[in-house]
Design an enzyme around this catalytic site. Structure first.
Site, PDB file in Angstrom:
ATOM      1  CE1 TYR A 162      -3.918  -2.146   0.725  1.00  0.00           C
ATOM      2  CE2 TYR A 162      -2.643  -3.078   2.526  1.00  0.00           C
ATOM      3  CZ  TYR A 162      -3.748  -3.109   1.691  1.00  0.00           C
ATOM      4  OH  TYR A 162      -4.668  -4.101   1.836  1.00  0.00           O
ATOM      5  NE  ARG A 167     -11.814 -20.490   2.290  1.00  0.00           N
ATOM      6  CZ  ARG A 167     -11.335 -19.356   1.785  1.00  0.00           C
ATOM      7  NH1 ARG A 167     -10.479 -19.390   0.782  1.00  0.00           N
ATOM      8  NH2 ARG A 167     -11.682 -18.193   2.291  1.00  0.00           N
ATOM      9  CG  HIS A 203      -8.902  -6.573  -0.046  1.00  0.00           C
ATOM     10  ND1 HIS A 203      -8.033  -5.647  -0.541  1.00  0.00           N
ATOM     11  CD2 HIS A 203      -8.468  -6.846   1.205  1.00  0.00           C
ATOM     12  CE1 HIS A 203      -7.111  -5.357   0.365  1.00  0.00           C
ATOM     13  NE2 HIS A 203      -7.345  -6.088   1.439  1.00  0.00           N
TER      14      HIS A 203
HETATM   15  C1  LIG Z   1      -6.691 -11.136   7.564  1.00  0.00           C
HETATM   16  C2  LIG Z   1      -6.498 -10.672   6.148  1.00  0.00           C
HETATM   17  C3  LIG Z   1      -5.563  -9.681   5.888  1.00  0.00           C
HETATM   18  C4  LIG Z   1      -5.381  -9.230   4.582  1.00  0.00           C
HETATM   19  N1  LIG Z   1      -4.428  -8.297   4.325  1.00  0.00           N
HETATM   20  C5  LIG Z   1      -4.193  -7.897   3.061  1.00  0.00           C
HETATM   21  C6  LIG Z   1      -3.135  -6.988   2.777  1.00  0.00           C
HETATM   22  O1  LIG Z   1      -2.406  -6.552   3.658  1.00  0.00           O
HETATM   23  N2  LIG Z   1      -2.961  -6.621   1.486  1.00  0.00           N
HETATM   24  C7  LIG Z   1      -3.754  -7.097   0.467  1.00  0.00           C
HETATM   25  O2  LIG Z   1      -3.544  -6.740  -0.689  1.00  0.00           O
HETATM   26  N3  LIG Z   1      -4.729  -7.980   0.709  1.00  0.00           N
HETATM   27  C8  LIG Z   1      -4.966  -8.399   1.972  1.00  0.00           C
HETATM   28  N4  LIG Z   1      -5.939  -9.323   2.217  1.00  0.00           N
HETATM   29  C9  LIG Z   1      -6.679  -9.914   1.083  1.00  0.00           C
HETATM   30  C10 LIG Z   1      -5.947 -11.153   0.559  1.00  0.00           C
HETATM   31  O3  LIG Z   1      -4.764 -10.819  -0.106  1.00  0.00           O
HETATM   32  C11 LIG Z   1      -6.804 -11.940  -0.440  1.00  0.00           C
HETATM   33  O4  LIG Z   1      -7.210 -11.079  -1.488  1.00  0.00           O
HETATM   34  C12 LIG Z   1      -8.024 -12.617   0.165  1.00  0.00           C
HETATM   35  O5  LIG Z   1      -7.784 -13.027   1.480  1.00  0.00           O
HETATM   36  C13 LIG Z   1      -8.377 -13.826  -0.697  1.00  0.00           C
HETATM   37  O6  LIG Z   1      -9.530 -14.434  -0.263  1.00  0.00           O
HETATM   38  P1  LIG Z   1      -9.547 -15.741   0.682  1.00  0.00           P
HETATM   39  O7  LIG Z   1      -9.138 -15.277   2.036  1.00  0.00           O
HETATM   40  O8  LIG Z   1     -10.978 -16.149   0.609  1.00  0.00           O
HETATM   41  O9  LIG Z   1      -8.607 -16.772   0.112  1.00  0.00           O
HETATM   42  C14 LIG Z   1      -6.155  -9.772   3.515  1.00  0.00           C
HETATM   43  C15 LIG Z   1      -7.080 -10.786   3.811  1.00  0.00           C
HETATM   44  C16 LIG Z   1      -7.257 -11.237   5.094  1.00  0.00           C
HETATM   45  C17 LIG Z   1      -8.255 -12.343   5.338  1.00  0.00           C
END
Ligand SMILES: Cc1cc2nc3c(=O)[nH]c(=O)nc-3n(C[C@H](O)[C@H](O)[C@H](O)COP(=O)(O)O)c2cc1C
Length: 293
Positions: A85, A219, A181
């Site tokens: 970011y 999943r 996201h």
């Molecule tokens: C706890 C958590 C923290 C995350 N932090 C970031 C991050 O710092 N930067 C980002 O680009 N995406 C972030 N994401 C989104 C993930 O990169 C990703 O797009 C998403 O978790 C994918 O979906 P899934 O959890 O169903 O596999 C975050 C997701 C979660 C669950």
């Protein structure tokens, strides 16, 4: 398809991501605050990724610093990508990019789906704010400027329409990352499967022009196969890895092993003898594509 020779399916899992070799077409998606699950936080993802020979995209908002994450690599040839970011201060960005290059990351993953603070009611109720809590003033003009500031490819993460995918190609992106996201940023945004379907329907050549990655809700093996069949090069898993980290590096390794196994057995049951040859003919995309109903 049935009666297909699937004897060698497991040996066809390896792939390349931006020219780097990996043992399977899935990766650990960037997630902030790994320390919620385990004291070693993101270090377990680096070690798990090395064990499984898969890619880890580290979040800039990790519990561990980017230096600690880079130092945890099995060796200097272990490939990591760095998610970022950005602040509005271009000088700070320049310094950050130099630091990322110096630490050996092979790509910058620029999250573009978080123009503002995520509207996370449950997180607020439990006193956990969004980790990236400010407006970000990102534009394609800035993307081009940023691309000229580093020798690393910059992968926009959070592409959610075919039009944005087209703009990414036009602005010189070597890869894009479909994502909403994990549904945490804006309610009712399309899943990356829907976006992949839209690209496949409206501009399928994008899958040949650049590499396309995707995440969100993956999943099981079959979740990954649907995206790969449409032309996605590799899929990311976020929460499965974040939750597995409660068990430390062993948990991370187990998710990798299960996911590889499931991709192989689901491919075999789908009648795919060579994962590299999976294509849209394996997805009944018309029946699941709302644009056709
Ligand atoms: C706890 C958590 C923290 C995350 N932090 C970031 C991050 O710092 N930067 C980002 O680009 N995406 C972030 N994401 C989104 C993930 O990169 C990703 O797009 C998403 O978790 C994918 O979906 P899934 O959890 O169903 O596999 C975050 C997701 C979660 C669950």
């Amino acid at each position: 398809m049935v009666l297909v020779d699937i004897t060698n399916i497991e040996s066809t899992l390896p792939t390349t991501i931006l020219g780097h070799n990996f043992s399977a077409p899935f990766f650990i998606a960037p997630c902030a605050r790994g320390g919620y699950a385990h004291p070693d936080a993101e270090l377990n993802f680096v070690k798990g990724a090395a064990y499984g020979d898969i890619l880890y995209m580290a979040s800039i908002l990790g519990t561990k610093t980017i230096e600690e994450i880079a130092a945890a690599r099995a060796n200097s040839s272990q490939v990591l990508f760095q998610q970022v970011y950005l602040s509005d201060n271009i000088t700070e960005t320049q310094v950050l990019f130099q630091q990322i290059e110096k630490l050996g990351s092979k790509a910058i993953v620029l999250t573009v789906d978080s123009a503002a603070d995520g509207n996370r009611h449950r997180a607020v109720r439990y006193g956990v704010g969004s980790a990236d809590s400010s407006y970000s003033y990102l534009t394609w003009d800035l993307y081009k400027k940023l691309s000229n500031m580093t020798s690393l490819p910059i992968i926009p993460k959070g592409i959610q329409t075919v039009d944005d995918a087209r703009l990414a190609v036009k602005n010189g992106a070597k890869a894009i990352y479909l994502s909403n996201h994990g549904g945490r940023q804006l309610d009712t945004t399309p899943s990356s499967l829907e976006v992949a379907l839209e690209i496949y329907e409206e501009e399928p050549s994008i899958f040949q022009q650049i590499e396309v990655y995707a995440d969100g809700g993956i999943r099981y093996g079959a979740d990954a196969l649907k995206l790969l069949a449409l032309g996605v090069k590799a899929v990311g898993l976020g929460r499965p890895f974040m939750l597995s980290n409660v068990y430390g590096v062993d948990g991370v390794k187990k998710v990798i092993d299960i996911t590889k196994h499931e991709i192989a057995i689901d491919a075999a049951n789908l009648g795919v003898g060579d994962l590299k040859k999976i294509g849209p003919e394996y997805v009944n995309w018309k029946s699941v594509n709302a644009w056709f109903s």
